[in-house]
Design an enzyme around this catalytic site. Sequence first.
Site, PDB file in Angstrom:
ATOM      1  N   ASP A  83       0.841  -1.196   0.000  1.00 36.03           N
ATOM      2  CA  ASP A  83       0.000   0.000   0.000  1.00 36.03           C
ATOM      3  C   ASP A  83       0.877   1.248   0.000  1.00 36.03           C
ATOM      4  O   ASP A  83       2.001   1.235   0.522  1.00 36.03           O
ATOM      5  CB  ASP A  83      -0.889   0.044   1.247  1.00 36.03           C
ATOM      6  CG  ASP A  83      -1.901  -1.081   1.289  1.00 36.03           C
ATOM      7  OD1 ASP A  83      -2.167  -1.671   0.223  1.00 36.03           O
ATOM      8  OD2 ASP A  83      -2.420  -1.361   2.386  1.00 36.03           O
ATOM      9  N   ALA A  84       0.345   2.344  -0.532  1.00 36.47           N
ATOM     10  CA  ALA A  84       1.089   3.605  -0.535  1.00 36.47           C
ATOM     11  C   ALA A  84       1.473   4.010   0.884  1.00 36.47           C
ATOM     12  O   ALA A  84       2.545   4.591   1.111  1.00 36.47           O
ATOM     13  CB  ALA A  84       0.264   4.698  -1.201  1.00 36.47           C
TER      14      ALA A  84
END
Length: 308
Positions: free
Chosen positions: A139-140
Amino acid sequence: MAESRLLPVPDGLDGLRLDVAISRLMGFSRTAAADLIDNGHVTVDGSSPARSAKVHGGSLLEVTLPEPELPPTHPEPVDGLAVLYDDSDVVVIDKPVGVAAHPSPGWTGPTVIQGLAAMGYRMSTSGPAERQGIVHRLDAGTTGVMVVAKSEHAYTVLKRAFKERTVDKRYSALVQGHPDPTSGTIDAPIDRHPNADYKYAVVANGRPSVTHYETVEAFRAASLLDIHLETGRTHQIRVHMSAIRHPCVGDLTYGSDPTLAKRLGLTRQWLHARRLGFEHPSSGEWIEITSAFPADLQHALDVLADEA
């Protein structure tokens, strides 16, 4: 095709600016969130306020994500992106926070692909054009170790290794409270949330998902866990920890207490891909790469330790 997402505003975000709230809920950079608002892609309870407007708990945001563009033809440097291992087949990186693996709907921030291109790397051309070389994702808002394929052979072998679960994925997660038992296995299927398409959830007919956890250190308000993933579903750790009522600290999307996150100085979930082990696609040698905690995550641990 454009994609619309409905986002209920949790009480913990009450009073925040609209651009900040979208950034927290969707994992976008604040700049990307502001661009969506300025371009008319965001409504709040049916109206179109300015980026500085305050949101209120219980309001309903509708965010329309434009169709993703193809990756830029020019490299773009990514601050904090570090190479941990490199050879003719693979490059293993330490991914910083706020960086996505590849372009996706609504994401206008930096990506691993752009950053590696700026550093002079050429990735495998296998797979979709916007995901060249990408064999798995973080995930970012999650930091840590990530492997990217440079050769076509490496892409094929690593994709199969992830599918067959022969890659050893170890994470560290700081979760609220104290899991009981202190170590165990969460075997619960995951799929799209039935009422919020930007989230995932434990659902009866979801995809098999298995997470092993062990408490490494217990603080007064939280516990540091060592996590081993058997499967690799989107948001798996975040969903499973929330399902047992011990969400990752700072993860407002999955029920974390915003007061605790603020006290620890966190603006994202405390989740770090600490170690990745895999069989080298050409030599067969076992490769194991580790990553130290970033400054913001270490700071949170230091604050908790001082409170003990």
